[in-house]
Motif scaffolding. Structure first.
Motif, PDB file in Angstrom:
ATOM      1  N   SER A   1       0.616  -1.145  -0.096  1.00 49.01           N
ATOM      2  CA  SER A   1      -0.038  -0.105  -0.069  1.00 49.01           C
ATOM      3  C   SER A   1       0.806   1.268   0.048  1.00 49.01           C
ATOM      4  N   VAL A   2       0.384   2.379  -0.623  1.00 53.61           N
ATOM      5  CA  VAL A   2       1.081   3.573  -0.694  1.00 53.61           C
ATOM      6  C   VAL A   2       0.320   4.545  -0.049  1.00 53.61           C
ATOM      7  N   ALA A   3       0.793   5.114   1.031  1.00 56.10           N
ATOM      8  CA  ALA A   3       0.211   6.128   1.807  1.00 56.10           C
ATOM      9  C   ALA A   3      -0.282   7.286   0.659  1.00 56.10           C
ATOM     10  N   GLY A   4      -1.424   8.048   1.214  1.00 52.28           N
ATOM     11  CA  GLY A   4      -1.881   9.320   0.510  1.00 52.28           C
ATOM     12  C   GLY A   4      -0.875  10.373   0.622  1.00 52.28           C
ATOM     13  N   LYS A   5      -0.914  11.188  -0.415  1.00 47.54           N
ATOM     14  CA  LYS A   5      -0.175  12.377  -0.315  1.00 47.54           C
ATOM     15  C   LYS A   5      -0.704  13.487   0.793  1.00 47.54           C
ATOM     16  N   ASP A   6       0.286  14.075   1.431  1.00 41.63           N
ATOM     17  CA  ASP A   6      -0.076  15.013   2.371  1.00 41.63           C
ATOM     18  C   ASP A   6      -0.366  16.366   1.604  1.00 41.63           C
ATOM     19  N   LEU A   7      -1.300  17.290   2.146  1.00 39.53           N
ATOM     20  CA  LEU A   7      -1.791  18.261   1.484  1.00 39.53           C
ATOM     21  C   LEU A   7      -1.317  19.465   2.407  1.00 39.53           C
ATOM     22  N   TRP A   8      -0.934  20.797   1.837  1.00 39.99           N
ATOM     23  CA  TRP A   8      -0.605  21.793   2.377  1.00 39.99           C
ATOM     24  C   TRP A   8      -1.771  22.838   2.057  1.00 39.99           C
ATOM     25  N   SER A   9      -2.704  23.175   2.813  1.00 42.25           N
ATOM     26  CA  SER A   9      -3.938  24.137   2.583  1.00 42.25           C
ATOM     27  C   SER A   9      -3.268  25.413   2.719  1.00 42.25           C
ATOM     28  N   SER A  10      -4.041  26.526   2.097  1.00 37.51           N
ATOM     29  CA  SER A  10      -3.615  27.707   1.989  1.00 37.51           C
ATOM     30  C   SER A  10      -4.298  28.208   3.215  1.00 37.51           C
ATOM     31  N   ILE A  11      -5.230  27.574   4.066  1.00 30.24           N
ATOM     32  CA  ILE A  11      -6.020  28.205   4.964  1.00 30.24           C
ATOM     33  C   ILE A  11      -5.215  28.669   6.288  1.00 30.24           C
ATOM     34  N   ASP A  12      -5.324  29.792   6.952  1.00 27.59           N
ATOM     35  CA  ASP A  12      -4.904  30.244   8.101  1.00 27.59           C
ATOM     36  C   ASP A  12      -5.617  29.700   9.111  1.00 27.59           C
ATOM     37  N   ALA A  13      -5.455  28.641  10.090  1.00 26.14           N
ATOM     38  CA  ALA A  13      -5.976  28.179  11.068  1.00 26.14           C
ATOM     39  C   ALA A  13      -6.530  29.082  11.829  1.00 26.14           C
ATOM     40  N   ASP A  14      -5.625  29.984  12.120  1.00 23.21           N
ATOM     41  CA  ASP A  14      -6.150  31.123  13.548  1.00 23.21           C
ATOM     42  C   ASP A  14      -7.182  31.938  12.840  1.00 23.21           C
ATOM     43  N   LEU A  15      -6.982  32.247  11.587  1.00 23.61           N
ATOM     44  CA  LEU A  15      -7.921  33.258  11.000  1.00 23.61           C
ATOM     45  C   LEU A  15      -9.306  32.601  10.877  1.00 23.61           C
ATOM     46  N   GLN A  16      -9.052  31.253  10.458  1.00 26.65           N
ATOM     47  CA  GLN A  16     -10.384  30.574  10.278  1.00 26.65           C
ATOM     48  C   GLN A  16     -11.112  30.341  11.786  1.00 26.65           C
ATOM     49  N   LEU A  17     -10.434  30.183  12.560  1.00 27.55           N
ATOM     50  CA  LEU A  17     -10.990  30.197  14.046  1.00 27.55           C
ATOM     51  C   LEU A  17     -11.671  31.286  14.240  1.00 27.55           C
ATOM     52  N   LEU A  18     -10.801  32.493  14.024  1.00 32.95           N
ATOM     53  CA  LEU A  18     -11.644  33.802  14.685  1.00 32.95           C
ATOM     54  C   LEU A  18     -12.772  34.136  13.824  1.00 32.95           C
ATOM     55  N   GLY A  19     -12.692  33.496  12.558  1.00 36.90           N
ATOM     56  CA  GLY A  19     -13.920  34.076  11.620  1.00 36.90           C
ATOM     57  C   GLY A  19     -15.240  33.003  12.139  1.00 36.90           C
ATOM     58  N   GLU A  20     -14.791  31.762  12.498  1.00 34.89           N
ATOM     59  CA  GLU A  20     -15.950  31.118  12.611  1.00 34.89           C
ATOM     60  C   GLU A  20     -16.532  31.539  14.141  1.00 34.89           C
ATOM     61  N   GLN A  21     -15.476  31.826  15.254  1.00 32.16           N
ATOM     62  CA  GLN A  21     -16.086  32.673  16.354  1.00 32.16           C
ATOM     63  C   GLN A  21     -16.852  33.845  16.333  1.00 32.16           C
ATOM     64  N   LEU A  22     -16.197  34.601  15.323  1.00 35.80           N
ATOM     65  CA  LEU A  22     -17.039  35.986  14.997  1.00 35.80           C
ATOM     66  C   LEU A  22     -18.296  35.607  14.474  1.00 35.80           C
ATOM     67  N   MET A  23     -18.584  34.876  13.679  1.00 35.13           N
ATOM     68  CA  MET A  23     -19.954  34.633  13.118  1.00 35.13           C
ATOM     69  C   MET A  23     -20.698  33.455  13.841  1.00 35.13           C
ATOM     70  N   GLN A  24     -20.330  33.119  14.995  1.00 30.82           N
ATOM     71  CA  GLN A  24     -20.956  32.004  15.640  1.00 30.82           C
ATOM     72  C   GLN A  24     -22.529  32.909  16.094  1.00 30.82           C
ATOM     73  N   ASN A  25     -23.668  32.078  15.848  1.00 33.28           N
ATOM     74  CA  ASN A  25     -25.074  32.782  16.300  1.00 33.28           C
ATOM     75  C   ASN A  25     -25.405  33.648  14.896  1.00 33.28           C
ATOM     76  N   LYS A  26     -24.664  33.490  14.052  1.00 27.15           N
ATOM     77  CA  LYS A  26     -25.117  34.173  12.732  1.00 27.15           C
ATOM     78  C   LYS A  26     -25.263  33.399  11.687  1.00 27.15           C
ATOM     79  N   LYS A  27     -25.858  33.960  10.627  1.00 24.11           N
ATOM     80  CA  LYS A  27     -26.002  33.228   9.431  1.00 24.11           C
ATOM     81  C   LYS A  27     -24.933  34.003   8.656  1.00 24.11           C
ATOM     82  N   GLY A  28     -24.188  33.350   7.557  1.00 25.04           N
ATOM     83  CA  GLY A  28     -23.435  34.092   6.637  1.00 25.04           C
ATOM     84  C   GLY A  28     -21.913  33.422   6.420  1.00 25.04           C
TER      85      GLY A  28
END
Ligand SMILES: [Zn+2]
Lengths: 606, 419
Positions: free
Chosen positions: A226-253
């Protein structure tokens, strides 16, 4: 007088030969004629054991691990080898009911009594620990190692997607997949399935009648590794994503941020969101139905790519650029605003209080509706009052070149195209030559039939930030190694508006923050260029929209924020965008009070 | 005189060579059946092939000793040998050990023997002794009933040991009786019983009775309609009808479900690959997968990984079929038929009736083992656990068959002196 019965000698010899002959005929049938025995022989002896490779890992743009694998175990059963055992204990350890035990065993038996079947899938490590010590008590059961996805942070569920067992139609359509194989079902897991899955291996083992392993078949020469799958490097900034989700909590958008120079998506927030760990393992089915049955919040719906909104006043930036390109206005063109734009049929496109007359920069700064109605009318009537069709299409093509009205082609599934209406549409709706510039004047201020997705809006912002081009937004920037992006995501797509025309619009967008409609988005250290908007919502309160990029020169982030039912664009979307920019540019948010206020805002009516 | 040439020149080398070939081929296949890559030493004593090698060595010694014994000894001491074996059979019922459901093993020190294997040889001696009595009138029925009692007694004792297979082998003597004058009708009746029995289970009873009736009428017309024949025909027909009904009743009402299942599997009415039919199905898979040329020596997979039960004893033929293929099986069956034919030819040339009857007994016993054993592995016979002569693993059976055959070879070597 003894008889000799010599003929009986021949009868006896004949019997010997007859029996021998019957045996030979029978042997000829089973060894030469019939094929079923040779097939059964192969099935008897060889066990094909799939070697499941680990799925590729996913990192964020700073190298933080977002998705990894955790060992999980499938309980397999070979029904024929199951003996009398402590069923109650077994069921307790597996957390299943005794009735289930019988049903499953019968089901496995119907499939094959000699071949292993999955009895219970995806047992996690904790349950397996308790089980492992007692496995010796349960003849006929054994455990096959698998892996489960695990998420370091409870974020980016829509983008990352989830993994599940391949369904029958997938198995029928692709010979790679076999029953109980995993496959990416949405998000990155789906779009990068081929890279992430790696390649399954196959070990061929020889087993004896008790299913005991007797070694590899032909010294393993037919085994595949078996050959392991390729790792992916996302362009996402986890800290930014986290803040975004926190700011948007209890809101739609939605919040979408893009690095303009590369098209790399920095965050892709869709709210309401869910913890991706909910859709893993044995709890997946239950949680999935709970999430999919939530018809009020629709948490599985990826708004960033699939929700469409009228862009509202943010669209004035694009119209200003088209107006400049078409030469119907210059930077110095001034229009007076008598508080609105009369359509001549008694209707008026209203405007708000501001000083007048405004030039182009001020028109953006104060978001004057009258200015854009006049500008748009000039574009459509450039070649005379009756040349609307041709001029409309010219305008439309300019708008399309901003990446609106079509699927951008992100490396994520399920993107929608939005809508930039065509003249054909209006011809059909009003009749050929039955509509004029005033008929479609709401397009001037981003209302009407025009619909955009949050990612398209962010991309339009990136075009402005780049002064004239975009790179297709993408969430993966490294395949197998960091920074090895696909060539599709390196190509510049130039907008049909000349780069020279952008500076004046950018100037206007800077003024929006410095002294216009969104002073609450202002950051002392970073020059932000932005535009507010409000999307009319016939079903309830209007949606608050905000686009921005920063810094003004060599921009590093372009962002679109849409907060549903939040009213005026600067009320919620602008401060949220500002906080996001602060986080991304400075790595930290210092305006705690503002952050708290935004986070705690609840715009979802119960 | 021929005596000066010595025993070496007077024994029938054809039989001896066929014997040696079968024994060695048997050993090769036992080795293959229990072959284990982890323990490759071919002479490992603990393994079955190691033990079998010792038993083969002992069998050769036994053969030579048998050839050295005065041939008259066997006819003179036939009754004594027979009585001794009967005693052992009785003894084993009381002190024998249970091995796989049967109590047929007698343990003397570390050696375990199966008296039933030797009882066949003893019965052959005593049957030969009895039928060669000069004053016996074999046209009458009484001597045949006495002879039948001689085979019935040991068979019953073996049946009491729950070793049905070995007991069934005693039916082989009917073939001997037939050769020496017993009515052919007895053979016919014995043949008709299982055939009608199976048909009674397979087809509608009344159709079967109709067929029997047509057969009876035809027979009556062909035998010129004698009144006495009519009564016999009617009686036979009545017994047959009764038999059909009783078979049907016995199978459906008296037998336990698992026994009924076994019978249904055997006659092909149902298939049950996990239960009663498992062994036979695995046996057929092993043999069938050998195809024409076989998988090659030691390359069998079905037998090697124990899919076939009892593969070195009762199902040894599976290894032959799998590894040596159709051609190898053909050769083996040819060897057996050659041996049986050779024994019959040699028996016919005996001047002494004792030797002649004994020779036929040897052929009949070996043939019965051959027919039941291979018939079973090929799914043509019920699963009856008896060894394949000279091939199957096991000391007792090998030694017993060796003594059985070499007594005859010894008698034959002395045929000019014996009358
Ligand atoms: Zn105005």
């Amino acid at each position: 007088m003894e008889k000799h019965y010599l003929n009986r000698k021949l009868i006896i010899l004949g019997l010997f030969v007859l029996i021998g002959f019957i045996f030979v005929i029978r042997l000829f049938y089973i060894q030469v004629v019939a094929e079923k025995y040779i097939l059964s022989a192969t099935n008897n002896v060889l066990r094909y054991i799939t070697q499941y490779p680990g799925r590729g890992l996913i990192y964020d743009r700073k190298g933080k691990l977002l998705v990894f694998n955790e060992a999980a175990y499938d309980m397999m059963v070979i029904p024929m080898q199951v003996n009398a055992m402590d069923t109650a204990e077994f069921c307790r350890l597996l957390e299943i009911r005794i009735e289930d035990f019988r049903d499953r065993l019968n089901k496995a038996q119907r499939y094959s009594s000699l071949k292993p079947t999955v009895f219970e899938s995806q047992i996690n490590r904790e349950n397996f620990g308790a089980l492992q010590e007692k496995m010796f008590m349960f003849n006929g059961f054994f455990v096959q190692p698998r892996t489960l996805r695990k998420y370091t942070y409870p974020i980016a569920a829509h983008m990352l997607g989830y993994v599940g067992e391949a369904n029958p139609s997938v198995i029928a359509g692709d010979p790679y997949y076999k029953s109980s194989d995993y496959i990416g079902i949405s998000g990155i897991e789906k779009s990068y399935e081929k890279e992430l899955r790696g390649r399954k291996g196959m070990k061929i083992r020889v087993v004896d009648v008790h299913n005991r392993d007797m070694g590899s078949f032909q010294k393993g020469q037919y085994d595949t590794i078996s050959v392991a799958g390729k790792d992916l490097w996302s362009s996402i900034d986890a800290d930014l994503q986290l803040l975004g989700e926190q700011l948007m909590q209890n809101k739609k958008g939605s919040i979408v941020a893009i690095e303009p120079s590369s098209g790399e998506v920095l965050c892709l927030v869709s709210s309401p969101a869910y913890d991706p760990n909910l859709l893993v393992g044995r709890i997946r089915n239950h949680n999935f139905s709970t999430l999919s049955e939530d018809s009020i919040n629709i948490p599985l719906f990826n708004r960033a790519l699939m929700a469409t909104y009228p862009p509202g006043s943010t669209f004035k930036t694009a119209n200003a650029l088209v107006g400049l390109q078409e030469g119907v206005v210059t930077a110095n063109t001034r229009y007076g605003c008598p508080g609105g734009f009369a359509l001549g049929n008694g209707h008026v496109v209203g405007c708000h209080e501001h000083s007048g007359p405004l030039d182009l920069i001020e028109s953006i700064q104060y978001s004057c509706n009258t200015y854009y109605c006049k500008l748009f009318k000039s574009i459509l009537e450039k070649d005379g009052f009756y040349a609307t069709d041709e001029d409309f299409n010219k305008w439309r093509n300019h708008i399309l070149s901003f990446g609106l009205g079509k699927r951008l082609g992100l490396d994520l599934p399920s993107e929608l195209s939005g809508n930039i209406p065509s003249s054909a549409y209006y011809d059909k709706y009003y009749g050929k030559n039955r509509w004029r510039s005033l008929t479609v004047i709401s397009l001037a201020i981003g209302q009407g039939e025009i619909l955009v997705t949050p990612v398209q809006l962010a991309n339009m912002t990136a075009v402005i930030a780049n002064r004239g081009y975009y790179i297709i937004p993408h969430v993966i920037k490294g395949l197998g190694k960091p920074n090895s992006v696909k060539s599709t995501y390196m190509q510049k797509h130039y907008c049909s508006v000349d780069p020279n025309y952008f500076d004046v619009v950018v100037e206007g967008m800077e003024q929006v923050v410095l002294g216009g409609t969104a002073t609450n988005a202002r950051l002392d250290s970073i020059p932000i260029c932005a535009k507010t908007g409000t999307a009319q919502n016939p079903h309830g309160d209007n949606h608050s929209i905000f686009i921005a990029f920063a810094p003004k020169e060599n921009p590093r982030i372009a962002i679109s924020v849409i907060v549903e039912n939040a009213g005026w664009g600067s009320s919620w979307a602008a401060p949220i965008a500002s906080l996001m920019i602060e986080q991304y540019m400075n790595g930290v948010v210092k305006r705690e009070e503002l952050k708290e206020r935004m986070m705690n805002g609840n715009l979802i009516r119960k | 005189m021929r005596r000066e040439y010595g025993i070496f020149y007077r024994i029938d080398w054809v039989m001896v060579i066929l014997y040696l070939v079968l024994v060695l081929f048997g050993w090769l296949n036992i080795y293959a059946a229990v072959y284990d890559e982890l323990q490759p030493s071919i002479f490992a004593i603990s393994q079955r092939y190691g033990k079998q090698l010792i038993w083969i060595g002992a069998a050769l010694v036994i053969a030579i000793v048998t050839l050295a014994i005065d041939p008259k000894f066997f006819s003179q001491f036939a009754w004594l040998i027979y009585s001794g074996l009967i005693l052992l059979l009785i003894l084993v019922i009381f002190i024998g050990r249970d091995i796989s459901g049967a109590r047929s093993w007698l343990h003397i020190g570390s050696i375990a023997i199966q008296p039933a294997e030797f009882a066949k040889m003893a019965t052959a001696l005593v049957v030969a002794k009895y039928l060669s009595k000069i004053d016996l009138n074999l046209v009458k029925k009484k001597p045949w009933l006495k002879a039948a009692a001689l085979i019935f007694f040991p068979a019953l004792l073996i049946l009491l040991q729950r070793d049905t297979g070995s007991a069934l082998v005693f039916l082989a003597f009917l073939l001997v009786f037939y050769r020496f004058g017993m009515s052919g009708l007895v053979m016919l009746a014995l043949l008709a019983l299982p055939v009608i029995g199976i048909l009674a289970l397979l087809i509608n009873k009344f159709i079967l009775i109709g067929i029997l009736f047509i057969g009876a009428v035809t027979y009556y017309i062909l035998t010129l309609k004698k009144t006495r024949q009519l009564l016999i025909v009617l009686a036979v027909f009545a017994v047959s009808v009764g038999y059909v009904f009783s078979v049907d009743y016995a199978v459906n009402n008296i037998l336990k479900p698992h026994q009924r299942q076994r019978i249904n599997v055997l006659i092909g009415k149902t298939s049950d690959l996990q239960g009663a039919g498992y062994n036979v199905n695995q046996s057929l898979i092993a043999i069938g997968s050998g195809q024409i040329l076989g998988k090659g020596y030691l390359h069998g997979t079905q037998t090697k990984y124990n899919f076939v039960p009892e593969q070195s004893t009762d199902f040894i033929f599976c290894t032959v079929g799998e590894e040596w293929g159709f051609l190898g099986s053909l050769v083996l069956i040819g060897l057996y038929i050659s041996l049986f034919t050779r024994i019959v030819i040699i028996a016919e040339r005996q001047r002494a009736k004792f030797s002649k009857v004994y020779g036929y007994s040897v052929a009949a016993i070996l043939f019965t083992h051959f027919a039941i054993n291979i018939g079973m592995t090929l799914g043509l016979m019920p699963v009856i656990g008896i060894p394949l002569p000279f091939l199957s693993y096991g000391g007792s059976s090998l030694w017993a068959f060796t003594i059985l055959l070499f007594i005859f070879i010894r008698q034959d070597s002395y045929r000019y002196e014996l009358v």
